[in-house]
Design a protein around this motif. Structure first.
Motif, PDB file in Angstrom:
ATOM      1  N   ILE A  42     -21.313  19.331 -18.487  1.00 49.49           N
ATOM      2  CA  ILE A  42     -20.116  18.923 -17.749  1.00 49.49           C
ATOM      3  C   ILE A  42     -19.876  17.423 -17.920  1.00 49.49           C
ATOM      4  O   ILE A  42     -20.818  16.626 -17.909  1.00 49.49           O
ATOM      5  N   GLN A  43     -18.615  17.057 -18.062  1.00 43.97           N
ATOM      6  CA  GLN A  43     -18.238  15.650 -18.131  1.00 43.97           C
ATOM      7  C   GLN A  43     -16.950  15.447 -17.340  1.00 43.97           C
ATOM      8  O   GLN A  43     -15.964  16.153 -17.554  1.00 43.97           O
ATOM      9  N   TYR A  44     -16.985  14.493 -16.390  1.00 42.97           N
ATOM     10  CA  TYR A  44     -15.770  14.157 -15.636  1.00 42.97           C
ATOM     11  C   TYR A  44     -15.322  12.771 -16.077  1.00 42.97           C
ATOM     12  O   TYR A  44     -16.081  11.799 -15.993  1.00 42.97           O
ATOM     13  N   ILE A  45     -14.083  12.686 -16.556  1.00 43.13           N
ATOM     14  CA  ILE A  45     -13.543  11.441 -17.083  1.00 43.13           C
ATOM     15  C   ILE A  45     -12.440  10.962 -16.144  1.00 43.13           C
ATOM     16  O   ILE A  45     -11.375  11.576 -16.043  1.00 43.13           O
ATOM     17  N   PHE A  46     -12.690   9.868 -15.443  1.00 40.80           N
ATOM     18  CA  PHE A  46     -11.710   9.307 -14.526  1.00 40.80           C
ATOM     19  C   PHE A  46     -10.538   8.711 -15.309  1.00 40.80           C
ATOM     20  O   PHE A  46     -10.678   8.285 -16.460  1.00 40.80           O
ATOM     21  N   ASP A  47      -9.378   8.641 -14.658  1.00 43.07           N
ATOM     22  CA  ASP A  47      -8.207   8.068 -15.301  1.00 43.07           C
ATOM     23  C   ASP A  47      -8.410   6.601 -15.665  1.00 43.07           C
ATOM     24  O   ASP A  47      -7.750   6.075 -16.565  1.00 43.07           O
ATOM     25  N   ASN A  48      -9.326   5.909 -14.960  1.00 39.70           N
ATOM     26  CA  ASN A  48      -9.570   4.493 -15.268  1.00 39.70           C
ATOM     27  C   ASN A  48     -10.576   4.304 -16.394  1.00 39.70           C
ATOM     28  O   ASN A  48     -10.927   3.172 -16.733  1.00 39.70           O
ATOM     29  N   GLY A  49     -11.079   5.394 -17.007  1.00 36.67           N
ATOM     30  CA  GLY A  49     -11.962   5.303 -18.154  1.00 36.67           C
ATOM     31  C   GLY A  49     -13.427   5.575 -17.895  1.00 36.67           C
ATOM     32  O   GLY A  49     -14.181   5.826 -18.839  1.00 36.67           O
ATOM     33  N   LEU A  50     -13.855   5.517 -16.640  1.00 35.76           N
ATOM     34  CA  LEU A  50     -15.259   5.805 -16.336  1.00 35.76           C
ATOM     35  C   LEU A  50     -15.547   7.280 -16.575  1.00 35.76           C
ATOM     36  O   LEU A  50     -14.736   8.142 -16.243  1.00 35.76           O
ATOM     37  N   SER A  51     -16.710   7.593 -17.167  1.00 33.00           N
ATOM     38  CA  SER A  51     -17.095   8.992 -17.370  1.00 33.00           C
ATOM     39  C   SER A  51     -18.512   9.221 -16.847  1.00 33.00           C
ATOM     40  O   SER A  51     -19.399   8.374 -17.011  1.00 33.00           O
ATOM     41  N   LEU A  52     -18.707  10.366 -16.216  1.00 34.85           N
ATOM     42  CA  LEU A  52     -20.006  10.793 -15.718  1.00 34.85           C
ATOM     43  C   LEU A  52     -20.292  12.160 -16.315  1.00 34.85           C
ATOM     44  O   LEU A  52     -19.415  13.036 -16.314  1.00 34.85           O
ATOM     45  N   GLY A  53     -21.509  12.348 -16.832  1.00 32.42           N
ATOM     46  CA  GLY A  53     -21.773  13.608 -17.520  1.00 32.42           C
ATOM     47  C   GLY A  53     -23.165  14.153 -17.325  1.00 32.42           C
ATOM     48  O   GLY A  53     -24.108  13.430 -16.988  1.00 32.42           O
ATOM     49  N   PHE A  54     -23.267  15.445 -17.554  1.00 36.03           N
ATOM     50  CA  PHE A  54     -24.536  16.157 -17.618  1.00 36.03           C
ATOM     51  C   PHE A  54     -24.483  17.047 -18.849  1.00 36.03           C
ATOM     52  O   PHE A  54     -23.488  17.738 -19.091  1.00 36.03           O
ATOM     53  N   SER A  55     -25.539  17.034 -19.665  1.00 37.24           N
ATOM     54  CA  SER A  55     -25.585  17.902 -20.837  1.00 37.24           C
ATOM     55  C   SER A  55     -27.012  18.356 -21.085  1.00 37.24           C
ATOM     56  O   SER A  55     -27.968  17.765 -20.565  1.00 37.24           O
ATOM     57  N   HIS A  56     -27.153  19.409 -21.884  1.00 39.62           N
ATOM     58  CA  HIS A  56     -28.485  19.873 -22.265  1.00 39.62           C
ATOM     59  C   HIS A  56     -28.429  20.412 -23.684  1.00 39.62           C
ATOM     60  O   HIS A  56     -27.415  20.944 -24.126  1.00 39.62           O
ATOM     61  N   ARG A  57     -29.546  20.243 -24.404  1.00 35.74           N
ATOM     62  CA  ARG A  57     -29.554  20.647 -25.810  1.00 35.74           C
ATOM     63  C   ARG A  57     -30.959  21.050 -26.236  1.00 35.74           C
ATOM     64  O   ARG A  57     -31.954  20.713 -25.600  1.00 35.74           O
ATOM     65  N   LEU A  58     -30.997  21.780 -27.352  1.00 34.95           N
ATOM     66  CA  LEU A  58     -32.246  22.140 -28.003  1.00 34.95           C
ATOM     67  C   LEU A  58     -32.370  21.357 -29.299  1.00 34.95           C
ATOM     68  O   LEU A  58     -31.413  21.266 -30.066  1.00 34.95           O
TER      69      LEU A  58
END
Length: 252
Positions: free
Chosen positions: A182-198
């Motif tokens: 999941i990634q949330y991208i604010f209109d002001n450019g800040l982004s917060l994310g969670f990801s997982h991979r192998l």
């Protein structure tokens, strides 16, 4: 730390100027929690066939973020990634690690350190939500290389210890970005994310005799072969990585 501080300053100073558009430049910094399995193709000095590691590290990415316009947003996250993980050996065959069993001394320890560079693309979908965009990863692929170092520390008394470092040549890295990141991208450019991979890694099985440097109580062996592969002196490799990141998007 300086990079994170820079992004915070940019975030606070750009509420009235930043935009998120169709084509964007994005940089992120994240912390990793990883679980790694290395299964030896042959026994190493009494170590049982399966080694399990739990560790952490960090992750830095830089690249292009494409976001389509409309109600349903399609996105492509194409980035270069640099990551490092530090994983102490805690279990052997699912049992608590006993350093004495493999001759590293009563207070011995073993750590697998890895660093990698890769290029990859992740497809995502999302929608406008509140004061930003909520994007969900569908699937991604990363290709690059992985460097591995095993560090063994042996303590024979309370004041005497020695360090043995095994450095290996780069391995080919294949990373699969898993769904539902999941990634949330604010209109002001800040982004917060969670990801997982192998991550999978494999390389050539070269000569078994390393270049050795002894400096006091530290012995460093450098091999021209990969630590991971199908050779007798190698091990198979699989790592599951969780990453929580903060970033910034520069769009137009």
């Amino acid at each position: 730390m300086k990079l994170v501080l820079l992004m915070v300053i940019m975030f606070l100073s750009s509420f009235n100027y930043a935009t998120v558009g169709q084509n964007n430049l994005q940089i992120t910094v994240g912390g990793n929690m990883n679980y790694t399995k290395t299964i030896n193709n042959t026994a190493w000095a009494g170590i049982k066939p399966k080694n399990e590691y739990l560790g952490g590290g960090f992750d830095i990415t830089l690249g292009h973020l494409y976001l389509s316009q409309g109600a349903l947003i399609h996105g492509f996250d194409t980035k270069a990634r640099f990551a490092m993980n530090f994983s102490p050996l805690t279990k052997v065959n699912g049992e608590k690690f006993d350093p004495e069993a493999i001759g590293y001394g009563k207070y011995g320890s073993t750590t697998l350190n890895t660093s990698g560079f890769s290029l990859g693309t992740t497809y995502m979908i999302g929608n406008k939500l509140g004061k930003g965009r909520l994007m969900i990863n569908v699937l991604g692929l990363n290709l690059g290389y992985l460097s591995a170092t095993y560090t063994n520390i042996k303590t024979s008394t309370s004041t005497t210890y020695s360090t043995h470092i095994n450095k290996y040549a780069d391995s080919f890295l294949l990373g699969v970005e898993l769904p539902l990141g999941i990634q949330y991208i604010f209109d002001n450019g800040l982004s917060l994310g969670f990801s997982h991979r192998l991550d999978f890694s494999f390389g050539k099985d070269g000569a078994g005799t390393p270049d050795r440097i002894i400096d006091g109580d530290t012995t460093t062996d450098t091999y021209n072969k990969s630590a991971f592969g199908s050779g007798d002196g190698q091990a198979s490799y699989l790592a599951y990585n969780l990453t929580v990141s903060i970033g910034y998007v520069f769009g137009k």
